[in-house]
Design an enzyme around this catalytic site. Sequence first.
Site, PDB file in Angstrom:
ATOM      1  N   ASP A 119      48.730  43.806  35.811  1.00 60.01           N
ATOM      2  CA  ASP A 119      47.933  44.705  36.648  1.00 60.01           C
ATOM      3  C   ASP A 119      47.186  43.967  37.753  1.00 60.01           C
ATOM      4  O   ASP A 119      47.012  44.488  38.858  1.00 60.01           O
ATOM      5  CB  ASP A 119      46.974  45.558  35.816  1.00 60.01           C
ATOM      6  N   THR A 120      46.793  42.725  37.483  1.00 63.37           N
ATOM      7  CA  THR A 120      46.120  41.963  38.535  1.00 63.37           C
ATOM      8  C   THR A 120      47.086  41.583  39.642  1.00 63.37           C
ATOM      9  O   THR A 120      46.708  41.548  40.822  1.00 63.37           O
ATOM     10  CB  THR A 120      45.451  40.707  37.964  1.00 63.37           C
ATOM     11  N   SER A 173      42.088  52.590  29.359  1.00 59.64           N
ATOM     12  CA  SER A 173      42.709  53.868  29.736  1.00 59.64           C
ATOM     13  C   SER A 173      44.045  53.631  30.402  1.00 59.64           C
ATOM     14  O   SER A 173      44.357  52.525  30.849  1.00 59.64           O
ATOM     15  CB  SER A 173      41.797  54.673  30.674  1.00 59.64           C
ATOM     16  N   GLY A 179      38.493  49.731  40.040  1.00 58.88           N
ATOM     17  CA  GLY A 179      37.545  50.769  39.656  1.00 58.88           C
ATOM     18  C   GLY A 179      36.105  50.326  39.668  1.00 58.88           C
ATOM     19  O   GLY A 179      35.194  51.132  39.885  1.00 58.88           O
TER      20      GLY A 179
END
Length: 473
Positions: free
Chosen positions: A241-242, A15, A409
């Site tokens: 993203d990490t 997503s 998440g």
Amino acid sequence: MKQQAYVAIDLGASSGRLILGTMQEGKLNLEEIHRFTNDPVYLGDTFYWDFMRIFHEIKQGLKKLSQRSDIEVTSIGIDTWGVDGAWLDKNGRLLTNPIHYRDARTSKTMDAFYNHITDSKLYDITGIQKMSFNTVYQLYYDMTQNEVVKNYGEKWLFMPDLIAYFLTGSTFNEYSIASTGALLDAKTRTYSKELFEALGLPLDKMQPIVMPGTVVGTLTAAIQEETGLGEVKVVAVGSHDTASAVAGAPLETENEVYLCCGTWCLMGMELQEPILSENSKDFNITNEGGVEGTIRYLKNINGLWFLQQLRKVWNERGLNLSFPDIIAEVQKSNCDFAVDATADRFMAPLNMEKEIIAYCKETYGVTLETVGDIAKAAYNGLAIHYKEVLEMFENITGKSIETVRMVGGGIQDQYLCQRVADSTGKQVVAGPIEASCIGNMLMQMKAVGTIKSLNEGRQIVRESFEQKHYSAK
């Protein structure tokens, strides 16, 4: 008076979101502006990212932002998964659609690849964990097997760089995302000339490395007209993203590991220098770039991908299960069997349920039948691997780990958080959920002068977001 606002474009493997951040009374407030599914597509025998739709959805989110009368968008930052990207031609047009890291094409050239350089030498230079989808293998495939790229490929851009290019017209390779692909010299933080020469790859087709927290341009006139936004700055954040998630994790001591929980789970430590020792190499631990010159010393674990794929199979069969439904079944299960969370067979199976059942039949001689038993075998495998990896870090660094700081998440799965505490025997602190968006925004805030350092930003995180504690039972 309009509020100063920062926008995180945060893309995961399943997503994408545009998240708005504003400061109020010393606290960072987040608001989701736009969300969309990220649905890769098989075309023939190739597994592609649907880049056209991804970029379309990003623009829809930007349009929504332009309609807000209460904010002034200061900057935009982009973070995505690692290793993947695409080629531009000499005219700056998109030459190839980005191919998914789970595509199998690189396996066709692995033998030829290792005629040029050994696994050991590759690690000595890059410090990057051996994984078949690393960018170095993708580029080698392109330059030896893809005639279109060989003849017309001019500029390689990683996924967040590609998005930034179509927003600003600027071409660059951000450090943290470039570091994921086994192309950089871990010590110098630049592309390895030795590696590119050994493989016969064209170094001149890579773009200048920029560090997180750099303003790389403003929205083009065309994007401004289409979205209704003005000359908004675009910042190269920790574009992996990490890297953004680690920046957003309120780490306090050197005796902590972080565990970023999403489709992948990534366990690691924040270091000042890479570790390229034989033990590190043997354990296949990676040294990726972080913000403010740090190294993300980490191990990739095939994380919530298991549960996402199981739910997909079950719901396609009409079971209509949510993740809480699956966890409730797991908690009723007495299954003690565990999958090997590192096995290649679980990378991209057509049917995850059948693959787990087959593995347990082959390994233990049992046939798992219920939702709870099948999913628990996956959780058991993850828990075992978390413990093994944490012990690796203690052995290699000589540090006694006190805390596992979970972000992302996946921490909404309280069963998973408790399993981590139980399996490792360590204190678990979970939060924040939106670590990648938060870390993304912290680097934007540093780039535009709102904060001076990551430490200052992490203090904002501690004061802004709840953290939940778990102890081993």
